[in-house]
Scaffold this active site. Sequence first.
Site, PDB file in Angstrom:
ATOM      1  N   GLY A  15       0.867  -1.176   0.000  1.00 31.18           N
ATOM      2  CA  GLY A  15       0.000   0.000   0.000  1.00 31.18           C
ATOM      3  C   GLY A  15       0.899   1.219   0.000  1.00 31.18           C
ATOM      4  N   SER A  31       5.684  -5.275  -1.399  1.00 31.60           N
ATOM      5  CA  SER A  31       5.720  -3.878  -1.796  1.00 31.60           C
ATOM      6  C   SER A  31       6.145  -2.999  -0.617  1.00 31.60           C
ATOM      7  CB  SER A  31       4.368  -3.474  -2.373  1.00 31.60           C
ATOM      8  OG  SER A  31       4.415  -2.201  -2.958  1.00 31.60           O
ATOM      9  N   ALA A  32       5.250  -2.168  -0.088  1.00 29.45           N
ATOM     10  CA  ALA A  32       5.594  -1.321   1.061  1.00 29.45           C
ATOM     11  C   ALA A  32       6.098  -2.152   2.233  1.00 29.45           C
ATOM     12  CB  ALA A  32       4.383  -0.496   1.488  1.00 29.45           C
ATOM     13  N   HIS A  61       8.691  -2.544  -7.447  1.00 30.89           N
ATOM     14  CA  HIS A  61       8.022  -2.128  -8.688  1.00 30.89           C
ATOM     15  C   HIS A  61       8.990  -1.409  -9.612  1.00 30.89           C
ATOM     16  CE1 HIS A  61       4.234  -2.888  -6.512  1.00 30.89           C
ATOM     17  NE2 HIS A  61       4.688  -2.098  -5.566  1.00 30.89           N
ATOM     18  N   GLU A  94       8.668  -6.283 -11.133  1.00 29.10           N
ATOM     19  CA  GLU A  94       7.467  -7.040 -10.807  1.00 29.10           C
ATOM     20  C   GLU A  94       7.733  -8.526 -11.006  1.00 29.10           C
ATOM     21  OE1 GLU A  94       6.140  -4.893  -9.221  1.00 29.10           O
ATOM     22  OE2 GLU A  94       4.266  -4.278 -10.172  1.00 29.10           O
TER      23      GLU A  94
END
Length: 222
Positions: free
Chosen positions: A79, A111-112, A148, A183
């Site tokens: 997020g 991700s985060a 990413h 990715e």
Amino acid sequence: MRLLLNSSSLVHGYGYLDHVEPELRRFLHGMRRVAFVPFAAHDHAAYTAKVRDRLALMELEVVGFEQLDDADAIFVGGGNTFRLLKKLYEMNYFNAIRDRVRAGTPYVGSSAGSVVASPTIRTTNDMPIVECPTLNSFGFIDFQLNCHYLDPEPGSTHKGETREERLREFHEENAIPVLGLREGTMLLVEDGAAKLAGLRPARIFRRGEAPLEIEPGTVVKP
């Protein structure tokens, strides 16, 4: 420490966490309860329910972050990285998670949730939609992650900075290396070594040097 740090939970052509599942099954083999940390998202309940339904397909029980002490592993979801770090400090979970992971509890990030495994969140792509008390994060690894990571598109008419240019700008002010995770890629940390896993190569950025491509299976030594 044992870490599985994914660039993202969604990759083109795959369902939610599908590309991660083989590595995730191996990483969490023999475990049953996973504490999920949804702080990077606005709706914690909806995010937790989504992860609970997905991991149930892998015979894993997802419990709330408040049950951290009863869990076999920790999963910190993606997020907004600034919101995630702010909430970790604000809700007094930062030290609890850091101490558990340093003591050997497996940590899964996406991700985060992967970026905060770095010494700071300075290489996130996210907007600072909230103000953190500090940019310092867990420091489970001794280099930065850029999740990413995007390569420049040939023929693009976009005149803004490419991701590589932004990371070069980062190195104008900081000396620490950065691993750009495309990715579908992930970083696996076990037995004191970090190894690239997943579907694609990654890119290492060092101050004053040309970027270096590394293939899945490579031990990462930024």
